[in-house]
Design a protein around this motif. Structure first.
Motif: not given
Length: 379
Positions: A84, A105, A115, A136, A139, A141
């Motif tokens: 993040s 990503g 991202l 962000f 996610s 990745q």
């Protein structure tokens, strides 16, 4: 390569984007998932290669090829991780500049998603120590990429340290050794003995996945073998048993000799996990006795000791020491030489190398240096 600064103009739309994503340059929590992981770039200039950007040293840096945008810098986290936040650092002594980049990503290294869209960030030694933090939404990745399209201070993107953090990255790891065992348990002289160490993470945060948790095994102060195959994340409070798999002579075992010995297990001896909350508790020692014959071998007597054992030296004086076999350094880089090995190059003012050596006997010694240089003066 640094260039003179140029005036720049940021339009209102860019200011909106920056205010949304740019955070104060406060230290990120938890382990840096990108540290010492495989890292690549689509181009670079001179000797400012990609691996300079995640070696934990802001005195080295990557720089993209001049006027060849986009310059991309991609780190492989080793496995898919929930992330993040990325942090981009320049040397804090550099002058103010802006860089424009996006954060991408990928889970497979070929298909990338955005991202954070392209935005212009200010690196200022006075206000943010030349450090930019970009956050962000969470996610998952494996590959994280910076895509540079502008730099007001140079003709290519520049990164001294590229760091990646996860959303739950609270606390820090703290690795200790809680026990040492050996096989066979009752060795006779001449037996091949393999050591194992129980490593516990007594810290408040997990170790980063994809980073080796290594253990060096020393007998009577000399390194005999090591374990360097465990790369999974070790959660706070968890333990794992690591067994020797290789050594200085490519052997995973130590040949037992009669007498009383001290075995030391040193976890993270080469500091692959530099953000531990305590770096001074990584060693654990035991004493054991090997009998004089196979038929009269007593059960080893184990007694834990808390005295740290200094790192062994494999460099002996008198003898020859290869320049690239340093124990620590700042600023230098190595390169392939005509003999097929490596030499030390790219040395600037205030760069240094450190060698741990063992002097076999007291006396006066002459030191001869062989200098590699493209100049006939050898300077």
């Amino acid at each position: 390569m640094r260039f003179k600064q140029f005036k720049w103009v940021v339009f209102p739309l860019c200011l909106v984007i920056i205010s949304f994503f740019l955070l104060p340059a406060s230290p990120a929590a938890g382990p840096n998932l990108a540290l010492s992981q495989p890292i690549t770039a689509n181009n670079y200039t001179q000797n400012y290669v990609a691996t300079n950007a995640n070696d934990g040293n802001v005195n080295t840096y990557w720089e993209g090829a001049p006027n060849a945008y986009p310059n991309t810098l991609t780190v492989d986290l080793g496995s898919s991780q929930t992330i993040s936040n990325v942090v981009v650092k320049l040397n804090s002594s550099w002058g103010t500049r802006t860089q424009t980049f996006a954060v991408l990503g990928s889970t497979n290294g070929s298909t990338y998603t955005t991202l954070v869209g392209s935005a212009t960030y200010t690196f200022n030694p006075a206000t943010n120590s030349n450090t930019v933090s970009v956050t962000f939404n969470n996610s998952s990745q494996r590959y994280v990429r910076l895509n540079f399209t502008a730099n007001s201070g140079a003709t290519g993107g520049q990164v001294a340290e590229f760091e990646v953090y996860g959303p739950d990255a609270t606390g820090t790891p703290d690795l200790i050794v809680t026990d040492i065992t050996m096989s066979p348990a009752n060795p006779a002289p001449g037996n091949a003995v393999r050591f194992s160490a129980v490593v516990k993470n007594q810290g408040t945060g997990a170790t980063p996945g994809g980073t080796i948790i290594g253990v060096s095994f020393l007998v009577d102060g000399t390194q005999v073998n090591w374990s360097d195959t465990y790369t999974s994340s070790l959660a706070a409070g968890a333990s794992v048993t690591l067994t020797a798999n290789s050594g200085p002579s490519s052997s995973a075992t130590w040949t037992a000799t009669a007498g009383t010995h001290t075995v030391t297990a040193w976890v993270d001896d080469v500091n692959r996990i530099p953000n531990e909350s305590n770096e001074n508790n990584n060693q654990y020692s035991k004493n054991f006795t090997v009998g004089s014959t196979a038929t009269a071998t007593p059960t080893p007597t184990w007694a834990a000791t808390a005295t740290p054992t200094p790192p062994p030296s494999t460099k002996v004086i008198p003898g020859k020491i290869e320049a690239e076999n340093y124990d620590a350094m700042s600023g230098i880089q190595t390169e392939v030489c005509s003999e097929g090995t490596q030499n030390v190059g790219w040395i600037d003012a205030n760069d240094w190398l450190d060698y741990n050596v063992t002097v076999q006997s007291t006396g006066a010694y002459r030191i001869d240096y062989r200098v590699a240089s493209p100049n006939t003066t050898g300077r």
